[in-house]
Design a protein around this motif. Sequence first.
Motif, PDB file in Angstrom:
ATOM      1  N   ARG B 219       8.566   9.553 -14.183  1.00  0.00           N
ATOM      2  CA  ARG B 219       9.442   8.908 -13.200  1.00  0.00           C
ATOM      3  C   ARG B 219       9.468   9.823 -11.973  1.00  0.00           C
ATOM      4  N   LEU B 221      10.757  12.504  -9.644  1.00  0.00           N
ATOM      5  CA  LEU B 221      11.566  13.672  -9.976  1.00  0.00           C
ATOM      6  C   LEU B 221      12.306  14.168  -8.740  1.00  0.00           C
ATOM      7  N   ASN B 232       2.231  17.411  -7.706  1.00  0.00           N
ATOM      8  CA  ASN B 232       2.743  16.245  -6.978  1.00  0.00           C
ATOM      9  C   ASN B 232       1.559  15.283  -6.775  1.00  0.00           C
ATOM     10  N   LEU B 234       0.985  12.957  -4.787  1.00  0.00           N
ATOM     11  CA  LEU B 234       0.567  12.784  -3.389  1.00  0.00           C
ATOM     12  C   LEU B 234      -0.220  13.988  -2.886  1.00  0.00           C
ATOM     13  N   GLY B 316       2.387   5.816  -1.770  1.00  0.00           N
ATOM     14  CA  GLY B 316       3.020   6.482  -2.905  1.00  0.00           C
ATOM     15  C   GLY B 316       4.355   7.055  -2.486  1.00  0.00           C
ATOM     16  N   GLY B 317       5.304   7.114  -3.446  1.00  0.00           N
ATOM     17  CA  GLY B 317       6.599   7.727  -3.187  1.00  0.00           C
ATOM     18  C   GLY B 317       7.452   6.886  -2.265  1.00  0.00           C
ATOM     19  N   ILE B 326      11.943  13.493  -3.368  1.00  0.00           N
ATOM     20  CA  ILE B 326      11.362  13.313  -4.694  1.00  0.00           C
ATOM     21  C   ILE B 326       9.964  13.903  -4.784  1.00  0.00           C
ATOM     22  N   VAL B 327       9.590  14.215  -6.025  1.00  0.00           N
ATOM     23  CA  VAL B 327       8.191  14.360  -6.387  1.00  0.00           C
ATOM     24  C   VAL B 327       7.822  13.004  -6.984  1.00  0.00           C
ATOM     25  N   PRO B 328       7.011  12.192  -6.280  1.00  0.00           N
ATOM     26  CA  PRO B 328       6.785  10.827  -6.759  1.00  0.00           C
ATOM     27  C   PRO B 328       5.952  10.809  -8.030  1.00  0.00           C
TER      28      PRO B 328
END
Lengths: 467, 467
Positions: B219, B221, B232, B234, B316-317, B326-328
């Motif tokens: 999920r 983070l 990460n 991304l 993304g993210g 977030i860390v996607p």
Amino acid sequence: MDTAVRDYIAAHRGDFFAALKQWLAIPSISAGPSHSGDVRRSARWLADYLHNSGFPVAEVWETGTPAAPGLPAVFAQWPAADPAARTVLIYGHHDVQPVEPLDEWDSPPFEPVERDGQLLGRGASDDKGQVLFHVLGLAAWLASHGASAPPVTIKLLVEGEEESGSVHFAELLRRERDRLAADVVVVSDTSMWAADVPSMCTGMRGVVDAQIDVYGPERDLHSGSFGGAVPNPLHVLSGLLADLHDAQGRVTLPGYYDKVAGLTDAERELFAKLPFDEKAWLATAGNSGAASGEAGFSTIERIWARPTAEVNGMWGGHTGAGGKTIVPKEAHAKLSFRLVAHQDPADVPGMLRQFVAERTPEGVDVAVTCEGPGVRPCFSPIDSPEVAAGRRAMERAFGQEILFTREGGSGPEADLADILGAPLVFIAVGLDEDQIHAPNERVDMGLLLKGAETAAYLWDELAALAD
Amino acid sequence: MDTAVRDYIAAHRGDFFAALKQWLAIPSISAGPSHSGDVRRSARWLADYLHNSGFPVAEVWETGTPAAPGLPAVFAQWPAADPAARTVLIYGHHDVQPVEPLDEWDSPPFEPVERDGQLLGRGASDDKGQVLFHVLGLAAWLASHGASAPPVTIKLLVEGEEESGSVHFAELLRRERDRLAADVVVVSDTSMWAADVPSMCTGMRGVVDAQIDVYGPERDLHSGSFGGAVPNPLHVLSGLLADLHDAQGRVTLPGYYDKVAGLTDAERELFAKLPFDEKAWLATAGNSGAASGEAGFSTIERIWARPTAEVNGMWGGHTGAGGKTIVPKEAHAKLSFRLVAHQDPADVPGMLRQFVAERTPEGVDVAVTCEGPGVRPCFSPIDSPEVAAGRRAMERAFGQEILFTREGGSGPEADLADILGAPLVFIAVGLDEDQIHAPNERVDMGLLLKGAETAAYLWDELAALAD
């Protein structure tokens, strides 16, 4: 004397938890307007409780403006007998997180119940329980010393918007700077490493949010007609983001580490004593692989004590179903930079702009935007007199060595340190397993009483510090 | 003989344009179902016209299945008098692009009008005009030779779905492979460099579409709690995409250039003769900067004759308003690879998977998906006998040197070459300024007649080739 404190706390635990349960029954959810009346009731309840507990001053402070009111904070003050004594400001909050999903709670979130030494209910750990233990601690100190005033002037500031972004907090601190003036700020809104590994937080990271926008051609181009012969904004952006870290995992913004306070050997040794299970930690992230990050630092050090650059989102070009053979006209990324002492958020936009300018090829324009002033990191060295005093108080209460942690996140605590110009000491007894922000929030009742005991000792320890 | 051809064409230009206008009045738009009846009328019109022009065989060929019908193509055949003569297949299409925005047309798109030597109307250049000049050219050849059959067996295949992706075209070619068998395919659906710089296209790039999906944590983070210590997605994706090209602008997929047919010195010299205005070309891309791409090649060479890797989209993210630290959990990119002779689209997925596998760090999973089989590049060497024959025919018609171009895009022409196993010769007289796919599509009427003249000479030139 410690025995007298302990006896007092044991004798009054019933009253203490009865009061806490009353407070927890008020659904002071600050997100959204539907519970603003309850947040006001919660503030009123606390001010009354503090007044009845002996605080000569206990007020509800409105925030915002009459036209756009915020949610109220509570301020209380109990002067020391000696006017020359230090002043300590305790910070916490009385608002709570929303409770959805309701069907995952074992019992209604605002009907607190005891179970196996835990008190369940929204706000039990975050943060009403940790605010209230200070009142019990002060009562224990007064009773055990037969005194009618504390050895330091005690102020409390308990905000009502912490769970909704503390939007009026800095404004409130500036407005009431004189009445809030203190020599040290005690923050009780964090957690310990574990019930059997008591610890103190010594800092939180700051943060700067930024966005990078890369603009290329005036419109999306056919990749058959232009691909491979004009700069592609997504290529440029990918290159910029890939360049943000070097092969050692260090952030490459020019001068980014210049002001970073390195970890001391003592702090690294104390961090290393924490029983950290990296596999279990990775599992909480749903990650079955390995940790990664800046070379030369442990995972704990990376999260708590090293600055980062993180891409939080990125988009550009065709993102729907199927293929679309274009050179997109633009590409975008959102980033956040976590900062540690003594980095300055105000330095980051310039560094990022220089980083980008040095890497922008001909044929594209790159814009860098930073949102707001950012949040400053806050940090109390473990060998500072105030932290040492807090540690001695905790060691007296817990009867064992107190270790140190930090928080990787960012919060309003930095405003306290900045605006009031006072060092922070983090005294808290919450645990990661308290499920704050989640269903079945709870607090270990025994630890709350240890918090009260710590608070009872803390005033002497702080009062005894040389000026 | 050339004079006789020219005289015939001049004498019959009125009939020719009258017929073309009839055909252009049929709104044979193939995108969407609303004009499928018109596409069928267009096919019927063409088959009748070819039959009336002397083709012994002129048929409407349905595509798709009875349950899911496609739009019809037209097939016609006129056998050579000599059964041992070569067979030439002419390719074009009778469907047209949609006409929106209608209010930008100077006259209704399906009421063709002449203006300053131009014929305006949807399909005038793309592609009805360029199909029909072949019929006039053949009539001119027959008249000037007093013959009743052409010197090569002539087949026509005029599809009805080119402007909507040629979805049934490969299937049709496979189904009718025997009747379509030919020694050479003449494609009349491209353009020349300029009215005063006549040229022949000699190839089109192939294409492979791909998607890269990077999966990290289960999920999103909190970047304060995990940022800087777990991979990460991304960052990983940015790194992969940034690595797709080296510092010389070459694509780094392993083995990507192994099968690439290099440009010959002769072709580079002929490309260099084209009066290419790079600044003006960049301006059409809305780009005020510089061209860029693979080192050692001109812009024209990069677009036409070199393979590329292009990121068409990425996401993304958090991509909404404001920040979200977030860390996607995942990141995605869509790519397209343009291929040149003799690269094989079937090789690309494996190369891309190897490229990704060599760069995937622990803690993330990366998936590579390629859509469909891709499109093969097609290419006719400028010194091949068929291209040389076509060039001689054009030089007789235009009375000047014919230069060479290629197309950077990809089309159904590759299927013709692949499935029928015959070399392609591109004979076309369209111009970039014909506004195909846009309002006010037009064709230079004089150039259409030059096309007819070229077609008249082409049969002799092809018939004269040694076996």
